[in-house]
Each structure stands twice: as C-alpha cells, then as structure tokens.
Write a protein that holds these residues in place. Structure first.
Motif, short mmCIF file in Angstrom:
data_model
loop_
_atom_site.label_atom_id
_atom_site.label_comp_id
_atom_site.label_asym_id
_atom_site.label_seq_id
_atom_site.Cartn_x
_atom_site.Cartn_y
_atom_site.Cartn_z
N GLY A 166 0.78 -1.22 0.00
CA GLY A 166 0.00 0.00 0.00
C GLY A 166 0.81 1.26 0.00
O GLY A 166 0.27 2.35 -0.17
N ASP A 167 2.07 1.17 0.21
CA ASP A 167 2.90 2.37 0.37
C ASP A 167 2.79 3.38 -0.76
O ASP A 167 2.55 4.57 -0.51
CB ASP A 167 4.37 1.97 0.57
N LEU A 204 6.57 9.41 -7.03
CA LEU A 204 6.53 8.17 -7.80
C LEU A 204 7.47 8.21 -9.00
O LEU A 204 8.01 7.18 -9.41
CB LEU A 204 5.10 7.90 -8.28
N ALA A 205 7.71 9.40 -9.58
CA ALA A 205 8.59 9.52 -10.74
C ALA A 205 10.00 9.04 -10.42
O ALA A 205 10.75 8.62 -11.31
CB ALA A 205 8.62 10.96 -11.23
N ALA A 206 10.38 9.05 -9.14
CA ALA A 206 11.71 8.59 -8.75
C ALA A 206 11.86 7.09 -8.96
O ALA A 206 13.00 6.56 -8.93
CB ALA A 206 11.98 8.94 -7.30
N LEU A 207 10.76 6.36 -9.15
CA LEU A 207 10.83 4.91 -9.34
C LEU A 207 10.98 4.52 -10.82
O LEU A 207 10.98 3.33 -11.14
CB LEU A 207 9.57 4.25 -8.77
N GLY A 249 12.62 3.26 -13.97
CA GLY A 249 13.80 2.44 -14.16
C GLY A 249 14.17 1.58 -12.97
O GLY A 249 15.20 0.91 -12.99
N VAL A 250 13.34 1.59 -11.91
CA VAL A 250 13.63 0.85 -10.68
C VAL A 250 12.77 -0.42 -10.65
O VAL A 250 11.60 -0.41 -11.02
CB VAL A 250 13.35 1.71 -9.43
N LEU A 251 13.35 -1.53 -10.20
CA LEU A 251 12.60 -2.77 -10.00
C LEU A 251 11.97 -2.71 -8.61
O LEU A 251 12.67 -2.66 -7.60
CB LEU A 251 13.54 -3.97 -10.12
N VAL A 252 10.64 -2.71 -8.57
CA VAL A 252 9.91 -2.55 -7.30
C VAL A 252 9.49 -3.93 -6.78
O VAL A 252 8.85 -4.70 -7.48
CB VAL A 252 8.67 -1.65 -7.50
N ILE A 253 9.91 -4.22 -5.55
CA ILE A 253 9.59 -5.51 -4.92
C ILE A 253 8.44 -5.26 -3.93
O ILE A 253 8.58 -4.50 -2.96
CB ILE A 253 10.82 -6.07 -4.18
N LEU A 254 7.27 -5.88 -4.19
CA LEU A 254 6.07 -5.67 -3.38
C LEU A 254 5.75 -6.92 -2.55
O LEU A 254 5.72 -8.04 -3.08
CB LEU A 254 4.86 -5.36 -4.27
N SER A 255 5.55 -6.69 -1.27
CA SER A 255 5.07 -7.77 -0.40
C SER A 255 3.55 -7.73 -0.44
O SER A 255 2.93 -6.74 -0.05
CB SER A 255 5.58 -7.57 1.03
N ARG A 271 -0.05 2.43 -11.52
CA ARG A 271 0.69 3.68 -11.35
C ARG A 271 2.17 3.50 -11.67
O ARG A 271 2.80 4.39 -12.28
CB ARG A 271 0.51 4.19 -9.94
N LEU A 272 2.74 2.35 -11.29
CA LEU A 272 4.15 2.12 -11.60
C LEU A 272 4.37 1.96 -13.11
O LEU A 272 5.40 2.36 -13.64
CB LEU A 272 4.66 0.88 -10.87
N GLY A 273 3.39 1.37 -13.78
CA GLY A 273 3.49 1.26 -15.23
C GLY A 273 3.46 2.62 -15.90
O GLY A 273 4.16 2.85 -16.90
N GLU A 274 2.65 3.53 -15.38
CA GLU A 274 2.55 4.86 -15.98
C GLU A 274 3.84 5.67 -15.83
O GLU A 274 4.17 6.48 -16.69
CB GLU A 274 1.37 5.61 -15.35
N ILE A 275 4.57 5.46 -14.72
CA ILE A 275 5.78 6.26 -14.52
C ILE A 275 7.03 5.56 -15.07
O ILE A 275 8.14 6.10 -15.00
CB ILE A 275 5.98 6.63 -13.03
#
Length: 606
Positions: free
Chosen positions: A37-38, A47-50, A52-58, A73-77
């Motif tokens: 949920g973060d 969110l724009a800072a992410l 090119g970053v691989l986001v690991i979600l629990s 949202r991560l796909g959009e940025i």
C-alpha cells in the motif's frame, strides 16, 4: 546495467516472469522493497523517482486491489518491473493490469529482503563490469588514435580478454597477431572462417575442447577482414560485448589506414604526374605536357613566369597554398625532383610584375622563415627551360638579398644571338647523338640520350633524380654519349659547346656549318660579352674576376681552383658566391651560368 531478462536469467528459479518485458533492451537501474500500500499515498512527483527501478512488493490477500492499482501507477511512470512476493495464488487480475499498462510482472517466493539482496548483488556486479568495460573501451579508443593503432588494438584486446587475437586480411593471411596463435587453431576453424569470409554469417564460434574461438567479420559483404579471438575459458557476455565493441574500432581504424594509404598513393601519383609534365616541358614536348596537365589541371598558359621557392620541407605545403591562392588556382606547382628544398611554380604571366606583387612576395618570404624566391621573366611555354634557368639565377641573388626575393635581370641571351647562324653548327655538333639508333629496342635512343645530356649539363649528379634513373645508369649513358661524340665530357669547354648547341636547337634558324670561334667573332656577340663581364670590371673587383677565370680554366673544380689561387676551398667558394651576387647568376649550382661566362670571357678576350 543488465536488462530485466538478463537479471531473471541469473536469478532463476528465485525469480520468474509472469508478464514478459515490453522493451527487451530496457535496463534495471536499481531495486527497492515496498509494502503493497505504500505507493498509493505518494504524490506523482515522488513516484517519478521509481522510473527504471525494479519494485519488490510484499502482497497480502486482503490488499489485492491496492496492488493492482500500484502496478497501474508504476506502469505509468516507467518502473523497470514489479516483483510480487507473498501468498498470491492467482495473480491473474494483477497480471492483466500489468499487460494493460505495459510493465513487466515477476513473482518470487523468497523473503522480500532476500530478493532485494540478490537483485542488488547482481546490479553491483554489473556496475563493476560496466566500469571495467568502460575502462577497457577508453584504452581501446586511445590506442586507436595512436600511430600503429591497428597493431595496438590487437595487442590491447588480447590482454583484456586474456587470450590470443589475430587480424586476417581478405585472403586469410594474418595482418597482426598478439601473441602468436597456436599453429593449428586457424586450421581447426577453417570451415567457420570460410563461412564468415564468404559472408554466409557475420560471426561464428567454435569450441575446440582445449579452448574457445570467436570469429568476427569486419566491414560489409564478402572478402572483408576478420578478427579471430581465442582463449581457454568460455566467453562471458561481458567479454563478447567487449569483442563486439573492439571489432568496430578495429574496422574503423583499418578503414582510416586504408584511406590514408590511398590518399598517400594519390598524392604520390599526382606529384609524379606533375614532375612528368615539368619534364615534358623541359625537353620541349609541349603538346604532350598540355594533354597531361589538362587531365590533372589547371591548364597551362601560353605565356608564363617561373618561380623557384627555396624553403624548408615543412613549409612546402604552405608555399603551394600561397601561390595557388594568389593565382586563383591557375598556377602549376611542382616539388623539384632535383633539389628537395625547392618548389617550382609555373604561373600565368601578366604583362609585368607590379611593385605591389613584388612587395607581397618579399613580405611572404620575409614572414615565412627560411624562404627565398627567384622569379623569371615572361617566357613562352615552349621556352620553359629558359624560364627555369632565369628563376634559378634570380634565386642565387635572392639568397644574398635582404628581401629574400629577386627577379631575373636579363643581359642578353647568347643562344638567341647565334641562333640565326648557328643552327647548322649545332646540328653538326650533336648529330652523332641525335641520329643514334640503338641495336636493341630496350636501349636509350638518340632523343633519350640527348635529354640525358641536357639534364646532366644542368644538374650533373642531380640528373639521375630528375631523369628518375639510377646513378649507375646515368654514368653508363654518359660514357656512351662520350663514345658517340668522340670527346670527353669532363672538361668545361666541351660542356659549354654542347650546352650552347642544345640551346641553339631549341629555336629556328639556318645557314651553313661554321666553327664556333667564327660564330663568336661577331660585334653583337662581343657586345653581349661586355654586358656579362662588365659587373666584374668595376674598381676593386679584379680578384673576383681572376677567381672566375681560374675556376673556369680548371673546369669548375673548387679544389684545383683553390690550389692555383693559393687560398682555401671555403675562401674560393666565398669568392664565387660574391661573384654570383654581382653577376646575378648561379655558378656553383645548376642550372649554372658557367657555360655563358666561359663564352663571355672567350669573346671578351678576343
């Protein structure tokens, strides 16, 4: 940095792809662990800072809707991807969201912190590899720009991959190798080499058991050069990437070398062609010279001035550019085949050289350092040999002039005075030579021997360079000429008579053969002789006139002249240099006025 597919390949089975990457070349820059949920509460700017970053979600079952929104949202940025960690048994809805928003989706069964540690370990190693690769490339780029760059590149690549590298030419012969490949390696990969050489494939690899070999074609199409790399260990992706980058540099440097060689050959061919045109003009073959010069350009003018520029070798290019600019590209510029420090300029002639033009030449000579310029009068193109002699005499004066520039000062031409009555004498004197026909077709005939004699009388030993023949060939021709003419060539009176005969035959005339002494016994010739000698008859110049007489009597030999005068050889040379300045004629270097001065003193003495 690795692509997502490469990262998964290294971490399987710990990571597996649920939705394939849209862009196979996109790289993973870093990784971060987030609870499901973060990101929802983050502003878009954060969110724009992410990107090119691989986001690991629990992920927990009760927050599946929030995860789908997070993926959107991560796909959009433009995040590099999303890794789902946790108890999601059927992530179909999340996968659909990932496909819709074009973001890779992965799954991992491990603890999020462990996944993050594994990913960052790979990224850290990749950064080291990238840094090492960048360092290697910088070294290769530096080597490529240095002299002998192709050999340096081969050596450097062999050191970087820890193996052997050989560059083969179009025929399969090694151009450069470091260190030397085992003799049987190329034989073992002969079939692969042939496929690459014929253009069937661009690259090939072979496992020989004792080592591996990579074969890379350079350039386009068939029969290009080939780079062969061999080592004991298998090639990692980083090493293969380095070989590909290095092969581009090798091909680029090879093309530069080929282009440079072709340019040097073209320049050499042009220089030889210009020398050939000058030679044709000097021996009177004007029409042939026009045909050759017309193809190369610029065309030769009917009336010209000849300039001889004496300058250091490093300045000759600037001299050519200067005369090309001031002549509007109409000057014919040739590096002298006899004197390496001379540039010969044949320029279209105006009616007269203006004071402004002469001042410009003096300024150019004075400002360029080590430059002296001699300028002829206006001559017809067919009389270019005379123009060259005039410019050479003017150059002798320029050497002692403060302005470093001199224009030829005419005091009559003996050949022109004698020509109407001396043609028959000249033909008779040179008849055995000009009419000679050799027994063998490959031997020089009469015209070629005549041209050799003319060149030798002007340049002595330098005639071999001007004629483009070996000095032994020149010596053999001179002995043959002596036999044909029935007189030795070493004495100055014989040289003077032959030189005069050649100049007389350059123009038209007639009459019956008469001895040369009778030709000289003429009021016009005596007037001419007084003009030549008069500069040395002024007060205080008696020793200089005596030095000239003794020098001519001893066939122009400095040592014999110095002995007869009782002075040193440098002192004799200094006196003769002073005579050159007073007469405004070259004596010690050819084309020399020594022949004219021999006739002038003979006629003056009666």
């Amino acid at each position: 940095m690795p692509t997502l597919s490469a990262l998964v390949h290294q971490l399987e089975p710990r990571l597996r792809l649920l939705v394939e990457p849209v862009d196979e070349t996109a790289e993973v820059e870093s990784a971060v662990v987030l609870s499901d949920g973060d990101p929802l509460g983050w502003p878009d700017a954060d969110l724009a800072a992410l990107s090119g970053v691989l986001v690991i979600l629990s992920v927990r079952a009760e927050t599946r809707g929030d995860v789908a929104e997070t993926v959107r949202r991560l796909g959009e940025i433009g995040a590099a991807g999303v890794v789902l960690v946790g108890g999601v048994t059927d992530p179909a809805d999340i996968a659909e969201s990932a496909r819709r928003h074009r973001i890779p989706l992965l799954a991992a069964s491990d603890d999020p912190s462990h996944v993050w540690a594994a990913v960052t370990a790979v990224l850290r190693e990749e950064r080291k590899n990238d840094h090492r690769h960048a360092t290697n490339l910088r070294e290769l780029h530096r080597d490529a720009t240095l002299p002998g760059g192709l050999e340096r590149l081969v050596r450097r690549l062999a050191q970087q991959v820890g193996g052997s590298v050989v560059l083969l030419d179009q025929t399969g012969e090694p151009l450069h190798a470091f260190p030397r490949l085992p003799g049987d390696v190329l034989d073992q990969v002969a079939q692969d080499l042939e496929r690459v050489r014929k253009g069937v494939v661009r690259a090939a690899a072979a496992d020989l058991g004792t080592g591996v070999v990579h074969i890379q074609s350079l350039g386009e199409g068939e029969a290009g050069t080939i780079l062969v790399v061999a080592r004991e260990q298998r090639f990692s992706p980083a090493v293969r990437s380095l070989i590909m980058d290095a092969s581009r540099l090798v091909e680029l440097r090879r093309r530069v070398d080929v282009t440079d060689l072709q340019g040097r050959r073209l320049n050499q061919a042009e220089a030889h062609t210009r020398e050939a045109v000058l030679h044709l003009l000097m021996v009177g073959q004007v029409e042939a010279a026009r045909r050759v010069s017309g193809a190369l350009g610029p065309p030769l003018a009917d009336s010209v001035r000849v300039y001889i520029v004496e300058c250091p070798p490093g300045v000759q290019g600037r001299v050519g550019a200067y005369f090309n600019r001031v002549s509007g590209g109409r000057a014919w510029i040739v590096r002298c085949p006899v004197y390496t420090g001379h540039v010969i300029v044949i320029g279209p002639a105006a009616d007269e050289v203006t004071e402004a033009e002469e001042e410009a030449l003096r300024t150019f000579a004075a400002c360029s350092g080590g430059i002296h310029i001699g300028c002829s009068g206006i001559v017809a193109l067919r009389e270019i040999a005379s123009g060259y002699s005039q410019a050479f005499h003017a150059l002798a004066v320029a050497r002692g002039s403060a302005g470093r520039y001199s224009r030829f000062s005419p005091r009559g031409d003996l050949a022109a005075l004698l020509r109407p009555r001396a043609q028959a004498w000249a033909r008779e004197a040179l008849g055995p030579l000009s009419q000679y026909r050799p027994d063998r077709a490959q031997d020089p005939d009469g015209p070629e021997l005549t041209a050799t004699l003319r060149s030798w009388l002007d340049f002595y030993g330098g005639a071999a360079r001007q004629m483009k023949i070996h000095r032994n060939t020149l010596a053999a021709r001179l002995r043959h000429i002596e036999r044909l003419l029935g007189s030795p060539l070493h004495d100055l009176p014989t040289q003077a008579r032959l030189h005069l005969a050649l100049r007389v035959l350059d123009g038209a005339g007639g009459g019956d053969p008469v001895p040369v002494d009778v030709l000289l016994d003429d009021p016009h010739v005596r007037h001419w002789s007084r003009l030549q000698v008069s500069p040395l008859l002024e007060g205080g110049r008696g020793p200089l006139l005596q030095t000239l007489r003794v020098w001519l009597d001893h066939d122009g030999r400095l040592e014999a002249t110095a002995s007869a005068l009782g002075i040193s050889v440098p002192g004799t040379r200094k006196r003769l240099g002073r005579v050159e300045e007073i007469l405004e004629r070259s004596l010690l270097r050819g084309p020399s006025a020594r022949y004219d001065m021999w006739f002038a003193l003979r006629a003056y003495d009666g």
